[in-house]
Design an enzyme around this catalytic site. Structure first.
Site: not given
Ligand SMILES: O=P(O)(O)OC[C@H]1O[C@H](OP(=O)(O)OP(=O)(O)O)[C@H](O)[C@@H]1O
Ligand SMILES: Nc1ncnc2[nH]cnc12
Length: 173
Positions: A58, A95
């Site tokens: 993202r 998370e």
């Molecule tokens: O602050 P944090 O606890 O590290 O969480 C935030 C991260 O988690 C999500 O990515 P994710 O790893 O789920 O991958 P994605 O973007 O491919 O869905 C989001 O896009 C951030 O990069």
């Molecule tokens: N609660 C949440 N919703 C969407 N993206 C996330 N990445 C980490 N935590 C998330």
């Protein structure tokens, strides 16, 4: 603009107890998408930097248009095993689990300044791992920009001393 109203809350995704803040509903809205990009861009108007770094996946969505609009290059930070050239890797907590991210070892030169852009700041694990990669390669993180911050997860505690901006805040689940 009520951008928060465009975020879709999805309970129990990807695990029970997590409320997932879904940004696809912002992306679907031409006005929402434009406002999001333009407002993130404004937070960078007084910042001097060389590259935008976006963590997969993202972070790509918001990082690339910002880099394009500001006339900068974009550097992807990817999940393990996706980048084709030599990489530097870092394991981190999320998370909802753990993961490994990687960056190309020649992505920038020592001394260059980078901005980290992502859709969401939760625990800060992804951002801190990205900062560590940049700093271990001799770069400087001059700003971090997020569309959403889950304040109650205290991600900012990991980012003390850094210049952080987020546009939409959640005080609780
Ligand atoms: O602050 P944090 O606890 O590290 O969480 C935030 C991260 O988690 C999500 O990515 P994710 O790893 O789920 O991958 P994605 O973007 O491919 O869905 C989001 O896009 C951030 O990069
Ligand atoms: N609660 C949440 N919703 C969407 N993206 C996330 N990445 C980490 N935590 C998330």
């Amino acid at each position: 603009m009520d951008l928060k109203g465009l975020v879709r809350d999805v309970p129990d995704f990807p695990k029970e107890g997590i409320v997932f803040r879904d940004i696809t509903t912002i992306l679907q809205s031409p006005k929402g998408l434009k406002w999001a990009i333009e407002t993130m861009e404004k937070s960078l108007k007084d910042i001097e930097f060389d590259y935008i770094i976006g963590p997969e996946s993202r972070g790509f969505i918001f990082g690339v248009p910002l880099a394009y609009n500001l006339g900068k290059g974009f550097i992807p930070v990817r999940k393990e095993g996706k980048l084709p050239y030599k990489t530097k890797r870092k394991e981190y907590d999320l998370e909802y689990g753990t993961a490994v991210i990687e960056i190309h070892t020649d992505a920038f030169k020592p001394g260059q300044k980078v901005v980290i852009v992502d859709d969401l700041l939760a625990t800060g694990g992804t951002s801190k791992a990205t900062i560590d990669l940049v700093e271990e390669m001799g770069g400087e993180v001059v700003k971090l920009v997020y569309l959403i911050e889950l304040d109650f997860l205290k991600g900012r505690d990991l980012l003390k001393g850094y210049n952080v901006t987020s546009l939409i805040n959640y005080d609780s689940e």
